[in-house]
Design an enzyme around this catalytic site. Structure first.
Site, PDB file in Angstrom:
ATOM      1  N   CYS A 150      43.171  47.974  27.276  1.00 44.72           N
ATOM      2  CA  CYS A 150      44.230  47.491  28.154  1.00 44.72           C
ATOM      3  C   CYS A 150      45.065  46.492  27.363  1.00 44.72           C
ATOM      4  O   CYS A 150      44.560  45.458  26.916  1.00 44.72           O
ATOM      5  CB  CYS A 150      43.618  46.846  29.395  1.00 44.72           C
ATOM      6  SG  CYS A 150      44.827  46.279  30.607  1.00 44.72           S
ATOM      7  N   CYS A 191      53.618  39.766  41.962  1.00 45.05           N
ATOM      8  CA  CYS A 191      52.738  40.558  42.812  1.00 45.05           C
ATOM      9  C   CYS A 191      51.648  39.629  43.338  1.00 45.05           C
ATOM     10  O   CYS A 191      50.936  38.986  42.563  1.00 45.05           O
ATOM     11  CB  CYS A 191      52.140  41.719  42.023  1.00 45.05           C
ATOM     12  SG  CYS A 191      53.396  42.849  41.354  1.00 45.05           S
ATOM     13  N   GLY A 205      52.126  41.371  32.062  1.00 48.02           N
ATOM     14  CA  GLY A 205      53.533  41.709  31.956  1.00 48.02           C
ATOM     15  C   GLY A 205      53.877  43.072  32.528  1.00 48.02           C
ATOM     16  O   GLY A 205      53.012  43.906  32.819  1.00 48.02           O
ATOM     17  N   GLU A 206      55.176  43.295  32.717  1.00 44.54           N
ATOM     18  CA  GLU A 206      55.726  44.578  33.175  1.00 44.54           C
ATOM     19  C   GLU A 206      56.310  45.298  31.955  1.00 44.54           C
ATOM     20  O   GLU A 206      57.327  44.894  31.405  1.00 44.54           O
ATOM     21  CB  GLU A 206      56.808  44.323  34.232  1.00 44.54           C
ATOM     22  CG  GLU A 206      57.725  45.500  34.537  1.00 44.54           C
ATOM     23  CD  GLU A 206      57.006  46.767  34.952  1.00 44.54           C
ATOM     24  OE1 GLU A 206      57.106  47.778  34.214  1.00 44.54           O
ATOM     25  OE2 GLU A 206      56.326  46.748  35.996  1.00 44.54           O
ATOM     26  N   ASN A 210      40.186  42.407  43.004  1.00 47.79           N
ATOM     27  CA  ASN A 210      39.381  41.536  42.151  1.00 47.79           C
ATOM     28  C   ASN A 210      39.830  40.093  42.356  1.00 47.79           C
ATOM     29  O   ASN A 210      40.944  39.726  41.981  1.00 47.79           O
ATOM     30  CB  ASN A 210      39.544  41.930  40.685  1.00 47.79           C
ATOM     31  CG  ASN A 210      39.055  43.342  40.421  1.00 47.79           C
ATOM     32  OD1 ASN A 210      37.903  43.669  40.722  1.00 47.79           O
ATOM     33  ND2 ASN A 210      39.907  44.193  39.883  1.00 47.79           N
ATOM     34  N   CYS A 222      47.922  39.591  42.076  1.00 49.06           N
ATOM     35  CA  CYS A 222      47.680  39.561  40.633  1.00 49.06           C
ATOM     36  C   CYS A 222      47.840  38.143  40.107  1.00 49.06           C
ATOM     37  O   CYS A 222      48.889  37.520  40.302  1.00 49.06           O
ATOM     38  CB  CYS A 222      48.659  40.500  39.925  1.00 49.06           C
ATOM     39  SG  CYS A 222      48.499  40.509  38.121  1.00 49.06           S
ATOM     40  N   CYS A 256      40.953  44.182  36.688  1.00 54.51           N
ATOM     41  CA  CYS A 256      42.360  44.390  37.015  1.00 54.51           C
ATOM     42  C   CYS A 256      42.896  43.237  37.860  1.00 54.51           C
ATOM     43  O   CYS A 256      42.321  42.890  38.896  1.00 54.51           O
ATOM     44  CB  CYS A 256      42.503  45.706  37.775  1.00 54.51           C
ATOM     45  SG  CYS A 256      44.187  46.147  38.181  1.00 54.51           S
ATOM     46  N   GLU A 289      46.007  38.307  26.640  1.00 50.43           N
ATOM     47  CA  GLU A 289      44.663  38.882  26.664  1.00 50.43           C
ATOM     48  C   GLU A 289      44.714  40.398  26.556  1.00 50.43           C
ATOM     49  O   GLU A 289      45.635  41.051  27.058  1.00 50.43           O
ATOM     50  CB  GLU A 289      43.942  38.466  27.948  1.00 50.43           C
ATOM     51  CG  GLU A 289      43.608  36.985  27.970  1.00 50.43           C
ATOM     52  CD  GLU A 289      42.782  36.564  29.170  1.00 50.43           C
ATOM     53  OE1 GLU A 289      41.933  35.669  29.004  1.00 50.43           O
ATOM     54  OE2 GLU A 289      42.981  37.121  30.269  1.00 50.43           O
ATOM     55  N   CYS A 348      54.433  36.826  33.119  1.00 48.37           N
ATOM     56  CA  CYS A 348      54.960  38.018  33.782  1.00 48.37           C
ATOM     57  C   CYS A 348      56.242  37.677  34.518  1.00 48.37           C
ATOM     58  O   CYS A 348      56.407  36.576  35.035  1.00 48.37           O
ATOM     59  CB  CYS A 348      53.933  38.584  34.756  1.00 48.37           C
ATOM     60  SG  CYS A 348      54.416  40.199  35.447  1.00 48.37           S
ATOM     61  N   SER A 362      52.155  51.154  40.239  1.00 46.86           N
ATOM     62  CA  SER A 362      51.478  50.202  41.120  1.00 46.86           C
ATOM     63  C   SER A 362      52.151  50.279  42.482  1.00 46.86           C
ATOM     64  O   SER A 362      53.248  49.745  42.671  1.00 46.86           O
ATOM     65  CB  SER A 362      51.583  48.779  40.551  1.00 46.86           C
ATOM     66  OG  SER A 362      50.863  48.676  39.341  1.00 46.86           O
ATOM     67  N   LEU A 363      51.507  50.923  43.419  1.00 47.62           N
ATOM     68  CA  LEU A 363      52.109  51.179  44.728  1.00 47.62           C
ATOM     69  C   LEU A 363      51.659  50.137  45.760  1.00 47.62           C
ATOM     70  O   LEU A 363      52.442  49.338  46.246  1.00 47.62           O
ATOM     71  CB  LEU A 363      51.750  52.586  45.190  1.00 47.62           C
ATOM     72  CG  LEU A 363      52.468  53.088  46.440  1.00 47.62           C
ATOM     73  CD1 LEU A 363      53.971  53.137  46.226  1.00 47.62           C
ATOM     74  CD2 LEU A 363      51.927  54.461  46.839  1.00 47.62           C
ATOM     75  N   HIS A 364      50.391  50.209  46.159  1.00 50.87           N
ATOM     76  CA  HIS A 364      49.702  49.159  46.915  1.00 50.87           C
ATOM     77  C   HIS A 364      50.148  48.967  48.364  1.00 50.87           C
ATOM     78  O   HIS A 364      49.530  48.159  49.088  1.00 50.87           O
ATOM     79  CB  HIS A 364      49.790  47.817  46.182  1.00 50.87           C
ATOM     80  CG  HIS A 364      49.400  47.884  44.750  1.00 50.87           C
ATOM     81  ND1 HIS A 364      48.207  48.428  44.321  1.00 50.87           N
ATOM     82  CD2 HIS A 364      50.056  47.500  43.620  1.00 50.87           C
ATOM     83  CE1 HIS A 364      48.141  48.370  43.005  1.00 50.87           C
ATOM     84  NE2 HIS A 364      49.244  47.829  42.557  1.00 50.87           N
ATOM     85  N   SER A 404      51.833  51.640  32.869  1.00 54.37           N
ATOM     86  CA  SER A 404      51.807  51.270  34.288  1.00 54.37           C
ATOM     87  C   SER A 404      53.020  50.408  34.613  1.00 54.37           C
ATOM     88  O   SER A 404      53.307  49.433  33.914  1.00 54.37           O
ATOM     89  CB  SER A 404      50.524  50.497  34.609  1.00 54.37           C
ATOM     90  OG  SER A 404      50.540  50.063  35.962  1.00 54.37           O
TER      91      SER A 404
END
Length: 389
Positions: A122, A133, A184-185, A315, A136, A358, A109, A129, A238-240, A216
């Site tokens: 995006c 995470c 994906g990373e 989200n 996600c 996201c 997507e 992936c 991406s810390l979080h 990212s």
């Protein structure tokens, strides 16, 4: 296969159903070599580059700066391919999401987010992936394979097709910014991502400046310096979480590359300065990472790094284990961070009604069955075991 090593995921052959080679995704040098090997002059590559990446042509017949016999010869051996659009959804807020099918049937997507002063696309880098995470939905899917450079570039080209901006719109670009924040990373598919972004940045083609491209990463520390040196694009991390204990849980990659290593890599990221800050993404999870103490710890963790902190309201997606922080908690958190001198905008969720926000990509809108939920847990367990191996 180790979850961290994706090099074995070979790209697909660049051949269409009629046996023609796809020219999308070739570098300038590769395109020149292809034309010379085909028996044409080197300058034909420059002509093709202009038609493919500046004008968006997919049919050799319209490439009128080439003689008709040359066009006919090229059309027999080559193609300029796009993914197949399986679904094209538009949100009430103007966000647009495409579900794209690649030649082997795999799907990804892409999302276009229009704003007053920009239009951000995006872009995905993998089918599925590598990571898990916990907040996600893409992370609940197995990694199928890396996307090729052609498939990454083609997402940008297809968006420009759909938005009607070849060669350039009269009132400013609708795709002015690129964020490698889709499925994906990106740093686990670095070679293809780098090749694609260099094509996108080329001034004689799509010509999107490196200043308008953000990559990212979840924190693939060994690749961060190389990314900065070779691409010099904006970095988002991406810390979080502000402790290894929590980040180990919600972002298992932290077990490989803990916070100290990640923060050190950010401090030494090539080109980082007050004019080019690193963006730290911080998803707001109710009761988990959203307290005033967490905000103060975040400030201390990032002290001295030129940074902006994007606060992202969680989200939800079907089966998600977390809830979104309250508006009040997000406001208090943001005030603390902002008072410490860090810009901390709250990212307005976009495209939620079409599952384009996201963390929602490649998700379904219906509730999961018990069997589907069990399969998700199985995938997560497999990935965690591989990551620990």
């Amino acid at each position: 296969m180790n979850a961290i090593s994706t090099a074995a995921l070979s790209p697909l052959p660049r051949i269409d159903a009629d046996g023609r080679k796809n020219l999308v995704g070739l570098t300038r040098e590769e395109l020149e070599a292809e034309m010379l090997g085909f028996g044409l002059e080197k300058f034909r590559a420059r002509q093709l580059w202009h038609w493919i990446y500046h004008r968006g042509a997919t049919d050799f017949a319209v490439m009128t700066t080439l003689a008709k016999p040359v066009r006919d010869k090229l059309a027999e051996a080559y193609a300029v391919l796009r993914p197949t659009v399986v679904r094209d959804l538009k949100s009430t807020d103007g966000t647009r999401k495409w579900l794209l099918r690649m030649p082997d049937g795999q799907e990804v997507e892409s999302v276009h987010i229009p704003e007053e002063d920009r239009g951000t696309l995006c872009v995905s880098s993998q089918v599925g992936c590598t990571l898990t995470c916990r907040f996600c939905h893409t992370g609940t899917q197995r990694l199928v394979r890396n996307l090729t450079a052609a498939e990454i570039v083609a997402q940008v080209m297809l968006a420009r097709d759909a938005l009607g901006e070849w060669p350039a719109p009269p009132d400013g670009r609708m795709v002015s910014n690129i964020v490698m924040m889709g499925m994906g990373e990106p740093l686990f598919n670095y070679e293809n991502v780098a090749k694609a972004l260099k094509i996108v940045m080329d001034g004689d083609g799509i010509s999107i400046s490196k200043r308008r491209i953000t990559l990212s990463t979840s924190g693939v520390v060994p690749m961060m310096k190389r990314c900065g040196e070779e691409l010099n694009v904006n970095l988002a991390v991406s810390l979080h979480a502000v402790t290894d204990e929590l980040r180990d849980i919600i972002m298992p990659i932290n077990r490989k590359y803990p916070l100290k290593e990640l923060i050190d890599a950010c401090r030494t990221y090539p080109g980082v300065n007050n004019a080019r800050r690193i963006t730290f993404e911080y998803v707001m999870l109710k009761g988990l990472n959203d307290s005033p103490a967490d905000a103060r710890a975040l400030v201390n963790l990032l002290r001295g790094i030129p940074a902006k902190i994007n606060l992202i309201p969680f989200n939800p997606w079907p089966g998600a284990p977390y809830e979104r922080s309250t508006d009040r908690a997000i406001q208090v958190f943001g005030d603390i961070v902002n008072h410490a001198g860090y810009a901390s905008p709250v990212r307005t969720p976009r495209g939620e009604d079409i599952m384009a926000a996201c963390g929602q990509l490649k998700s379904e809108s219906m509730k999961l069955t018990a069997a589907e939920r069990a399969r998700i847990q199985e995938v997560i367990a497999e990935k965690d075991a591989e990551l620990a191996g």
